[in-house]
Design an enzyme around this catalytic site. Structure first.
Site, PDB file in Angstrom:
ATOM      1  N   GLU A   1      -5.635  -4.097  -7.777  1.00  0.00           N
ATOM      2  CA  GLU A   1      -5.457  -4.488  -6.368  1.00  0.00           C
ATOM      3  C   GLU A   1      -5.202  -5.992  -6.230  1.00  0.00           C
ATOM      4  OE1 GLU A   1      -8.794  -2.831  -4.208  1.00  0.00           O
ATOM      5  OE2 GLU A   1      -8.445  -0.826  -5.037  1.00  0.00           O
TER       6      GLU A   1
ATOM      7  N   GLU B   1      -6.171   4.960  -8.061  1.00  0.00           N
ATOM      8  CA  GLU B   1      -7.326   5.066  -7.151  1.00  0.00           C
ATOM      9  C   GLU B   1      -6.854   5.565  -5.808  1.00  0.00           C
ATOM     10  OE1 GLU B   1     -10.266   2.060  -6.121  1.00  0.00           O
ATOM     11  OE2 GLU B   1     -10.038   1.192  -8.119  1.00  0.00           O
TER      12      GLU B   1
END
Length: 373
Positions: free
Chosen positions: A190, A297
């Site tokens: 991320e 994810e």
């Protein structure tokens, strides 16, 4: 002359086949036989299937901690997830005794998963090595650590010490067969967001790429870690291939391409077409360049939509011609009544999850066979 031309043609074809063969394996030419087998088998199964994964699935679950050979997914389906997520967050920034205890606990989870025939993916919520604040960015206390820990930075030696600790752990994590356990290592995830200290606002593109390349090089080439598959996973802030690749360190440094996407999958409303297009971008680039692709994810906290598994996740994963080797949903907290991403006995999404489990597209641990051969 004819013979010479024929020889040149044969050599040219042989060279192209060699290059293609090289691109079909891990970026670590010295990867263990089991690691290469995992890579190859994940690529093969992704043509028709995806493996379901769950973070911290066997370490704890909804209302329990540390029960042997337990997971909420197994309690619902009879099988553990095919991919188990662990985290190296406790491997630095804490007292030495606590670090060693954590290493022992995580090693057991990894070895147990391997011995059962499951797959391990390793996240790294890395505490800031040059300031307080943990792994999140906190305006009042956090320092932009990336520029300090890359080569030439004043904390570079500190970072090397942390990597040595990870390398020693990885090089001493062996299954019952005596083999080093292969792991999908997913650092600095991320990175296109602002919430982690390695996020986009806190380092330049060049600094991030330097960090990535040094990390892989030091673990692989200096410390002799040959049981890692390296995974690259931004959040969902891209809409084009160029945006996805903005901080990509290069094909020589990445084995698996993924993304983390909660926003399009229900957290911020349902934007399933966008989620599907983003996964397609990843899958297409991976196939073109001989890489693995995955949905690294996702999830919907508390699962308020009882049909989320079939109507959202499976629909997004299975549309188009994607080849995604696994999908991982986030953890089930042991104490929180609402922080969970996989069903547990009695949850109202269990019937839909059973349909998801029984769908021919999804694989769980008991479906994998010998993924390491």
């Amino acid at each position: 002359m004819i013979h010479t031309r024929l020889l040149i043609l044969v050599l040219s074809i042989s060279a192209s086949h060699f290059v293609m063969a090289q691109s079909q394996g891990p970026v670590d030419a010295k990867a263990t036989k089991e690691t290469k087998a995992l890579y190859k088998n994940l690529k093969k199964l992704a043509k028709h299937h995806t493996v379901f994964g769950h973070q911290h699935a066997t370490e704890y679950g909804h209302g329990w901690v540390g029960d042997e050979n337990r997971s909420d997914v197994k309690s619902v389906t009879g099988s553990h997830p095919g991919v188990i997520g662990v985290d190296l967050s406790g491997f630095s920034g804490r007292p030495a005794a606590d670090v060693e205890k954590t290493k022992t606990e995580v090693r057991k989870t990894v070895i147990d998963t391997y011995n059962r025939g499951g797959i391990i993916t390793v996240a790294w919520h890395f505490p800031n090595p040059v300031s307080t604040g943990g792994f999140y960015w906190k305006d009042s206390v956090s320092l932009p650590a990336v520029k300090y820990i890359i080569p030439g930075g004043k904390a570079h030696d500190t970072y090397k010490e942390i990597l040595r600790s990870i390398a020693n752990w990885a090089n001493n994590t062996r299954g019952a067969d005596g083999k080093l356990v292969p792991m999908i290592f997913r650092p600095f995830h991320e990175f296109d967001g602002e919430w982690f200290w390695w996020g986009k606002p806190h380092c330049t593109r060049e600094e991030f790429i330097s960090l990535w390349q040094f990390t892989v090089s030091y673990l692989r080439d200096s410390m002799g870690v040959h049981n890692f598959i390296y995974a690259f996973s931004p959040d969902n802030k891209f809409t084009t291939t160029a945006e996805y690749l903005e901080r990509y360190p290069g094909d020589g440094w990445v084995d698996l391409l993924g993304m983390d996407n909660y926003g399009d999958m229900g957290r911020d409303g349902y934007n399933l077409d966008q989620a599907s297009k983003k996964l397609q971008i990843i899958s297409d680039y991976a196939r073109k360049n001989g890489k693995l692709a995955a949905f690294t994810e996702t999830g919907l906290e508390s699962l308020p939509n009882p049909n989320w598994w079939m109507e959202v996740l499976l629909k997004v994963m299975h549309s188009g011609n994607k080849q995604l080797c696994y999908v991982l949903v986030w953890r089930n907290d042991a104490q929180s009544p609402t922080h969970y991403y996989a069903p547990f006995p009695g949850h109202n999404s269990v019937p839909d999850f059973i349909k998801f489990y029984n769908d021919p597209y999804t694989l769980f641990e008991k479906d994998l066979g010998n993924i390491y051969k």
